[in-house]
Design a protein around this motif. Structure first.
Motif, PDB file in Angstrom:
ATOM      1  N   SER A   1       0.811  -1.220   0.000  1.00 20.88           N
ATOM      2  CA  SER A   1       0.000   0.000   0.000  1.00 20.88           C
ATOM      3  C   SER A   1       0.844   1.271   0.000  1.00 20.88           C
ATOM      4  N   ASN A   2       2.102   1.168   0.440  1.00 19.71           N
ATOM      5  CA  ASN A   2       2.979   2.353   0.409  1.00 19.71           C
ATOM      6  C   ASN A   2       3.771   2.426  -0.902  1.00 19.71           C
ATOM      7  N   SER A   3       3.375   1.636  -1.883  1.00 15.99           N
ATOM      8  CA  SER A   3       3.961   1.562  -3.223  1.00 15.99           C
ATOM      9  C   SER A   3       5.282   0.813  -3.290  1.00 15.99           C
ATOM     10  N   ARG A   4       5.837   0.441  -2.168  1.00 13.24           N
ATOM     11  CA  ARG A   4       7.043  -0.396  -2.207  1.00 13.24           C
ATOM     12  C   ARG A   4       6.711  -1.722  -2.883  1.00 13.24           C
ATOM     13  N   SER A   5       7.689  -2.247  -3.596  1.00 13.93           N
ATOM     14  CA  SER A   5       7.425  -3.477  -4.350  1.00 13.93           C
ATOM     15  C   SER A   5       8.507  -4.502  -4.073  1.00 13.93           C
ATOM     16  N   GLU A   6       8.132  -5.735  -4.176  1.00 18.40           N
ATOM     17  CA  GLU A   6       9.082  -6.843  -4.081  1.00 18.40           C
ATOM     18  C   GLU A   6       8.899  -7.744  -5.292  1.00 18.40           C
ATOM     19  N   MET A   7      10.002  -8.345  -5.734  1.00 24.10           N
ATOM     20  CA  MET A   7       9.875  -9.404  -6.715  1.00 24.10           C
ATOM     21  C   MET A   7      10.556 -10.646  -6.154  1.00 24.10           C
ATOM     22  N   ASN A   8      10.004 -11.777  -6.499  1.00 25.58           N
ATOM     23  CA  ASN A   8      10.484 -13.051  -5.991  1.00 25.58           C
ATOM     24  C   ASN A   8      10.799 -13.962  -7.171  1.00 25.58           C
ATOM     25  N   VAL A   9      11.914 -14.638  -7.069  1.00 29.46           N
ATOM     26  CA  VAL A   9      12.248 -15.651  -8.062  1.00 29.46           C
ATOM     27  C   VAL A   9      12.449 -16.958  -7.313  1.00 29.46           C
ATOM     28  N   SER A  10      11.667 -17.954  -7.674  1.00 30.23           N
ATOM     29  CA  SER A  10      11.794 -19.248  -7.007  1.00 30.23           C
ATOM     30  C   SER A  10      12.594 -20.207  -7.884  1.00 30.23           C
ATOM     31  N   THR A  11      13.101 -21.251  -7.275  1.00 27.68           N
ATOM     32  CA  THR A  11      13.843 -22.296  -7.975  1.00 27.68           C
ATOM     33  C   THR A  11      14.827 -21.681  -8.972  1.00 27.68           C
ATOM     34  N   LEU A  12      15.777 -20.945  -8.445  1.00 23.46           N
ATOM     35  CA  LEU A  12      16.722 -20.198  -9.270  1.00 23.46           C
ATOM     36  C   LEU A  12      17.482 -21.103 -10.242  1.00 23.46           C
ATOM     37  N   GLU A  13      17.695 -20.555 -11.436  1.00 26.15           N
ATOM     38  CA  GLU A  13      18.494 -21.232 -12.462  1.00 26.15           C
ATOM     39  C   GLU A  13      19.705 -20.359 -12.778  1.00 26.15           C
ATOM     40  N   LEU A  14      20.735 -20.983 -13.367  1.00 28.47           N
ATOM     41  CA  LEU A  14      21.937 -20.220 -13.708  1.00 28.47           C
ATOM     42  C   LEU A  14      21.608 -19.028 -14.602  1.00 28.47           C
ATOM     43  N   GLY A  15      20.656 -19.220 -15.492  1.00 28.99           N
ATOM     44  CA  GLY A  15      20.275 -18.172 -16.435  1.00 28.99           C
ATOM     45  C   GLY A  15      19.563 -16.991 -15.806  1.00 28.99           C
ATOM     46  N   ASP A  16      19.247 -17.096 -14.533  1.00 25.75           N
ATOM     47  CA  ASP A  16      18.605 -15.969 -13.842  1.00 25.75           C
ATOM     48  C   ASP A  16      19.633 -14.941 -13.378  1.00 25.75           C
ATOM     49  N   SER A  17      20.909 -15.256 -13.528  1.00 21.61           N
ATOM     50  CA  SER A  17      21.951 -14.294 -13.177  1.00 21.61           C
ATOM     51  C   SER A  17      21.794 -13.063 -14.057  1.00 21.61           C
ATOM     52  N   ALA A  18      21.648 -11.914 -13.438  1.00 22.66           N
ATOM     53  CA  ALA A  18      21.352 -10.693 -14.193  1.00 22.66           C
ATOM     54  C   ALA A  18      21.361  -9.504 -13.253  1.00 22.66           C
ATOM     55  N   LEU A  19      21.247  -8.336 -13.863  1.00 22.15           N
ATOM     56  CA  LEU A  19      20.999  -7.110 -13.109  1.00 22.15           C
ATOM     57  C   LEU A  19      19.486  -6.885 -13.133  1.00 22.15           C
ATOM     58  N   TYR A  20      18.885  -6.803 -11.967  1.00 28.32           N
ATOM     59  CA  TYR A  20      17.441  -6.574 -11.873  1.00 28.32           C
ATOM     60  C   TYR A  20      17.215  -5.119 -11.502  1.00 28.32           C
ATOM     61  N   LEU A  21      16.497  -4.442 -12.371  1.00 25.85           N
ATOM     62  CA  LEU A  21      16.265  -3.016 -12.197  1.00 25.85           C
ATOM     63  C   LEU A  21      14.795  -2.753 -11.926  1.00 25.85           C
ATOM     64  N   CYS A  22      14.534  -1.819 -11.036  1.00 30.40           N
ATOM     65  CA  CYS A  22      13.169  -1.393 -10.871  1.00 30.40           C
ATOM     66  C   CYS A  22      13.091   0.078 -11.216  1.00 30.40           C
ATOM     67  N   ALA A  23      11.951   0.480 -11.698  1.00 35.31           N
ATOM     68  CA  ALA A  23      11.728   1.862 -12.100  1.00 35.31           C
ATOM     69  C   ALA A  23      10.388   2.314 -11.548  1.00 35.31           C
ATOM     70  N   SER A  24      10.329   3.566 -11.146  1.00 37.69           N
ATOM     71  CA  SER A  24       9.047   4.093 -10.683  1.00 37.69           C
ATOM     72  C   SER A  24       8.644   5.277 -11.551  1.00 37.69           C
ATOM     73  N   SER A  25       7.361   5.487 -11.641  1.00 38.59           N
ATOM     74  CA  SER A  25       6.841   6.659 -12.333  1.00 38.59           C
ATOM     75  C   SER A  25       5.562   7.103 -11.640  1.00 38.59           C
ATOM     76  N   PHE A  26       5.221   8.352 -11.874  1.00 38.84           N
ATOM     77  CA  PHE A  26       4.033   8.904 -11.222  1.00 38.84           C
ATOM     78  C   PHE A  26       2.786   8.148 -11.667  1.00 38.84           C
ATOM     79  N   LEU A  27       2.690   7.944 -12.973  1.00 35.23           N
ATOM     80  CA  LEU A  27       1.624   7.129 -13.539  1.00 35.23           C
ATOM     81  C   LEU A  27       2.271   6.204 -14.560  1.00 35.23           C
TER      82      LEU A  27
END
Lengths: 111, 112
Positions: free
Chosen positions: B70-96
């Motif tokens: 409700s405070n707009s904070r976000s989480e992402m979850n990745v289950s059962t990780l694979e080698l190919g999930d290695s990456a830079l994960y970026l989040c972006a916010s915008s007003f709308l």
């Protein structure tokens, strides 16, 4: 399906030169187009945002243009400096609210 | 005004584990989008949340999920990780949604 292409993938120019980075998109029904800069291992920094109704935006030495009919946007950098070295990405926001990124142009300014 | 923050900045996990990444948007921004960046595929859209609802989803398997509070904070979850999930994960916010996006510094995930 929107596709965004940036050519060339890499570019090296001597310091002081003016340069143009290209971005093309396949679906002209975009909401806006945004240019970003990314330094190695870092997040993206927004440079310029052009709404679909606009033709260009300027910020300092940067000028971005948008031609929806031809599916092209360009980012013009005047009087390039070594600090401009980075990867530049463009992103098209579609009217289905999806944002599609190009793979970027890696720019190297030679001192 | 504080920018977008992401935690943790770096993470090393082993295959099969799960991971949760966090993103705090700019104050007043209600839209949060997540992207995966790899050298081969570039930046790929994962999903977007607006006012606690997922509005858009990219072409990623169901192992990738997210939520927004409700405070707009976000989480992402990745289950059962694979080698190919290695990456830079970026989040972006915008007003709308589809407004100018502001990116966080990213979380570098390495799966071994």
């Amino acid at each position: 399906k929107q596709e965004v292409t940036q050519i060339p993938a890499a570019l090296s120019v001597p310091e002081g030169e003016n340069l143009v980075l290209n971005c093309s998109f396949t679906d002209s029904a975009i909401y806006n187009l945004q240019w970003f800069r990314q330094d190695p291992g870092k997040g993206l920094t927004s440079l310029l945002l052009i709404q679909s109704s606009q033709r260009e935006q300027t910020s300092g030495r940067l000028n971005a243009s948008l031609d929806k009919s031809s599916g092209r946007s360009t980012l013009y950098i005047a009087a390039s400096q070594p600090g401009d070295s980075a990867t530049y990405l463009c992103a098209a926001a579609n009217r289905d609210d999806k944002i599609i990124f190009g793979k970027g142009t890696r720019l190297h300014i030679l001192p | 005004k504080a920018g977008v923050t992401q935690t943790p900045r770096y993470l090393i996990k082993t295959r099969g584990q799960q991971v949760t990444l966090s993103c705090s948007p700019i104050s007043g921004h209600r839209s949060v989008s997540w992207y995966q960046q790899t050298p081969g595929q570039g930046l790929q859209f994962l999903f977007e949340y607006f006012s606690e609802t997922q509005r858009n989803k990219g072409n990623f398997p169901g192992r990738f999920s997210g939520r927004q509070f409700s405070n707009s904070r976000s989480e992402m979850n990745v289950s059962t990780l694979e080698l190919g999930d290695s990456a830079l994960y970026l989040c972006a916010s915008s007003f709308l949604d589809a407004y100018e996006q502001y990116f966080g510094p990213g979380t570098r995930l390495t799966v071994t």
